[in-house]
Design a protein around this motif. Structure first.
Motif, PDB file in Angstrom:
ATOM      1  N   GLY A  57       0.817  -1.207   0.000  1.00  0.00           N
ATOM      2  CA  GLY A  57       0.000   0.000   0.000  1.00  0.00           C
ATOM      3  C   GLY A  57       0.850   1.257   0.000  1.00  0.00           C
ATOM      4  N   SER A  58       1.931   1.236   0.774  1.00  0.00           N
ATOM      5  CA  SER A  58       2.831   2.387   0.832  1.00  0.00           C
ATOM      6  C   SER A  58       3.463   2.645  -0.524  1.00  0.00           C
ATOM      7  N   PHE A  59       3.946   1.589  -1.156  1.00  0.00           N
ATOM      8  CA  PHE A  59       4.554   1.727  -2.482  1.00  0.00           C
ATOM      9  C   PHE A  59       3.527   2.235  -3.498  1.00  0.00           C
ATOM     10  N   SER A  60       2.304   1.720  -3.424  1.00  0.00           N
ATOM     11  CA  SER A  60       1.262   2.125  -4.375  1.00  0.00           C
ATOM     12  C   SER A  60       0.908   3.597  -4.215  1.00  0.00           C
ATOM     13  N   ILE A  61       0.762   4.039  -2.958  1.00  0.00           N
ATOM     14  CA  ILE A  61       0.442   5.445  -2.722  1.00  0.00           C
ATOM     15  C   ILE A  61       1.573   6.340  -3.220  1.00  0.00           C
ATOM     16  N   GLY A  62       2.809   5.910  -2.973  1.00  0.00           N
ATOM     17  CA  GLY A  62       3.952   6.684  -3.445  1.00  0.00           C
ATOM     18  C   GLY A  62       3.970   6.801  -4.956  1.00  0.00           C
ATOM     19  N   LEU A  63       3.684   5.699  -5.643  1.00  0.00           N
ATOM     20  CA  LEU A  63       3.669   5.720  -7.107  1.00  0.00           C
ATOM     21  C   LEU A  63       2.548   6.609  -7.626  1.00  0.00           C
ATOM     22  N   LEU A  64       1.365   6.511  -7.005  1.00  0.00           N
ATOM     23  CA  LEU A  64       0.251   7.357  -7.421  1.00  0.00           C
ATOM     24  C   LEU A  64       0.537   8.831  -7.158  1.00  0.00           C
ATOM     25  N   THR A  65       1.177   9.101  -6.022  1.00  0.00           N
ATOM     26  CA  THR A  65       1.511  10.491  -5.698  1.00  0.00           C
ATOM     27  C   THR A  65       2.489  11.053  -6.718  1.00  0.00           C
ATOM     28  N   LEU A  66       3.482  10.254  -7.067  1.00  0.00           N
ATOM     29  CA  LEU A  66       4.478  10.691  -8.041  1.00  0.00           C
ATOM     30  C   LEU A  66       3.856  10.964  -9.405  1.00  0.00           C
ATOM     31  N   THR A  67       2.834  10.210  -9.750  1.00  0.00           N
ATOM     32  CA  THR A  67       2.216  10.361 -11.072  1.00  0.00           C
ATOM     33  C   THR A  67       1.017  11.302 -11.082  1.00  0.00           C
ATOM     34  N   GLY A  68       0.806  12.013  -9.973  1.00  0.00           N
ATOM     35  CA  GLY A  68      -0.197  13.066 -10.019  1.00  0.00           C
ATOM     36  C   GLY A  68      -1.316  13.015  -9.020  1.00  0.00           C
ATOM     37  N   LEU A  69      -1.210  12.175  -7.953  1.00  0.00           N
ATOM     38  CA  LEU A  69      -2.284  12.145  -6.962  1.00  0.00           C
ATOM     39  C   LEU A  69      -2.453  13.496  -6.288  1.00  0.00           C
ATOM     40  N   SER A  70      -1.343  14.146  -5.977  1.00  0.00           N
ATOM     41  CA  SER A  70      -1.440  15.436  -5.303  1.00  0.00           C
ATOM     42  C   SER A  70      -2.190  16.451  -6.167  1.00  0.00           C
ATOM     43  N   ALA A  71      -1.975  16.404  -7.487  1.00  0.00           N
ATOM     44  CA  ALA A  71      -2.685  17.315  -8.391  1.00  0.00           C
ATOM     45  C   ALA A  71      -4.174  16.981  -8.437  1.00  0.00           C
ATOM     46  N   VAL A  72      -4.495  15.680  -8.407  1.00  0.00           N
ATOM     47  CA  VAL A  72      -5.898  15.264  -8.422  1.00  0.00           C
ATOM     48  C   VAL A  72      -6.613  15.743  -7.165  1.00  0.00           C
ATOM     49  N   TRP A 144       2.729  10.845   2.142  1.00  0.00           N
ATOM     50  CA  TRP A 144       3.405  10.621   0.874  1.00  0.00           C
ATOM     51  C   TRP A 144       3.443  11.888   0.020  1.00  0.00           C
ATOM     52  N   ILE A 145       2.386  12.671   0.080  1.00  0.00           N
ATOM     53  CA  ILE A 145       2.406  13.944  -0.654  1.00  0.00           C
ATOM     54  C   ILE A 145       3.533  14.827  -0.135  1.00  0.00           C
ATOM     55  N   ALA A 146       3.703  14.836   1.204  1.00  0.00           N
ATOM     56  CA  ALA A 146       4.784  15.623   1.799  1.00  0.00           C
ATOM     57  C   ALA A 146       6.145  15.060   1.401  1.00  0.00           C
ATOM     58  N   ILE A 147       6.263  13.721   1.412  1.00  0.00           N
ATOM     59  CA  ILE A 147       7.539  13.084   1.076  1.00  0.00           C
ATOM     60  C   ILE A 147       7.952  13.409  -0.361  1.00  0.00           C
ATOM     61  N   ILE A 148       7.003  13.264  -1.284  1.00  0.00           N
ATOM     62  CA  ILE A 148       7.316  13.571  -2.683  1.00  0.00           C
ATOM     63  C   ILE A 148       7.652  15.046  -2.848  1.00  0.00           C
ATOM     64  N   SER A 149       6.926  15.902  -2.135  1.00  0.00           N
ATOM     65  CA  SER A 149       7.184  17.342  -2.229  1.00  0.00           C
ATOM     66  C   SER A 149       8.572  17.699  -1.710  1.00  0.00           C
ATOM     67  N   ILE A 150       9.038  16.966  -0.697  1.00  0.00           N
ATOM     68  CA  ILE A 150      10.348  17.250  -0.117  1.00  0.00           C
ATOM     69  C   ILE A 150      11.470  16.928  -1.086  1.00  0.00           C
ATOM     70  N   GLY A 151      11.405  15.754  -1.698  1.00  0.00           N
ATOM     71  CA  GLY A 151      12.539  15.294  -2.499  1.00  0.00           C
ATOM     72  C   GLY A 151      12.415  15.482  -3.987  1.00  0.00           C
ATOM     73  N   PHE A 152      11.197  15.662  -4.494  1.00  0.00           N
ATOM     74  CA  PHE A 152      10.984  15.736  -5.938  1.00  0.00           C
ATOM     75  C   PHE A 152      10.533  17.133  -6.306  1.00  0.00           C
ATOM     76  N   SER A 153      11.482  18.012  -6.475  1.00  0.00           N
ATOM     77  CA  SER A 153      11.186  19.411  -6.780  1.00  0.00           C
ATOM     78  C   SER A 153      10.905  19.587  -8.266  1.00  0.00           C
TER      79      SER A 153
END
Length: 218
Positions: A57-72, A144-153
């Motif tokens: 579940g953690s990996f899936s959420i991370g992948l979805l976040t990276l591909t645009g969950l935060s934008a959705v 996960w949104i915070a994690i991606i935001s921290i490292g993926f500028s």
């Protein structure tokens, strides 16, 4: 392949993302307490399958976040509302199971009987429960949104996001497997047998309170 300059530019952010995840894993939450309850009550086999579900579940959420969950989520407010409702209902179901276990008379069995009982439980079922708990956990999604935001500028290459998602997914799975193993050891089982009703009662209260708060929060 990234060159040295690019590598050194983004590695600090990746490591900071890993650190943010570790802080989230240390702090008690639905996933950790659910894993503790399963491991203590049903043993190592069930706990490890539950942990693998959480890791997936953690990996899936991370992948979805990276591909645009935060934008959705930013565009569609109803998406977060739906996630919150499903998460709240699932936590209330977990509370019901915990309360039912708390008020059930614990059987007096030896360690051999526990091992035999554990083998009869569907590992796939516990895996899916762990997966469902984590996928409907708003805390995990927001983390996960915070994690991606921290490292993926903005402007970061794709390998940076992949390193964050794969690394954090592996860390999450490993830590939860360690938790499952620790919570299913003989000393932990011995303590649990003496305080099973109190432990399950507290888990039930926690799940119920968090579930109700999720359902009625805005």
């Amino acid at each position: 392949m990234p060159d040295i300059a690019e590598f050194t530019q983004y590695v600090p952010g990746i490591l900071l993302s890993y650190a943010a995840l570790l802080v989230g894993l240390i702090s008690p939450g639905p996933a950790l307490l659910g894993l503790m309850g399963v491991s203590l009550d049903r043993g190592r086999h069930a706990g490890q399958r539950f942990a693998l579900g959480i890791g997936t579940g953690s990996f899936s959420i991370g992948l979805l976040t990276l591909t645009g969950l935060s934008a959705v989520l930013a565009t569609y407010a109803d998406a977060m509302t739906a996630i919150r409702i499903f998460g709240g209902l699932y936590l209330l179901w977990m509370a019901y199971r915990a309360f039912r276990t708390a008020f059930r008379k614990p059987p007096a069995v030896n360690s051999t009987a526990i091992a035999e009982n554990t083998r009869q439980i569907s590992g796939r079922g516990y895996y899916l429960r762990g997966l469902a708990l984590h996928l409907t956990n708003p805390k995990a999604i927001l983390t996960w949104i915070a994690i991606i935001s921290i490292g993926f500028s903005d402007g970061a290459p794709l390998w940076v996001g992949a390193a964050i998602v794969v690394g954090c997914g592996m860390i999450s799975t490993s830590i939860h497997l360690l938790y499952a193993t620790a919570f299913s050891t003989a000393p932990a089982i011995s303590i649990y047998r003496r305080a099973a009703r109190w432990i399950n009662g507290l888990l039930g209260v926690f799940f119920a309170v968090v579930g109700i708060r999720l359902l009625f929060s805005r």
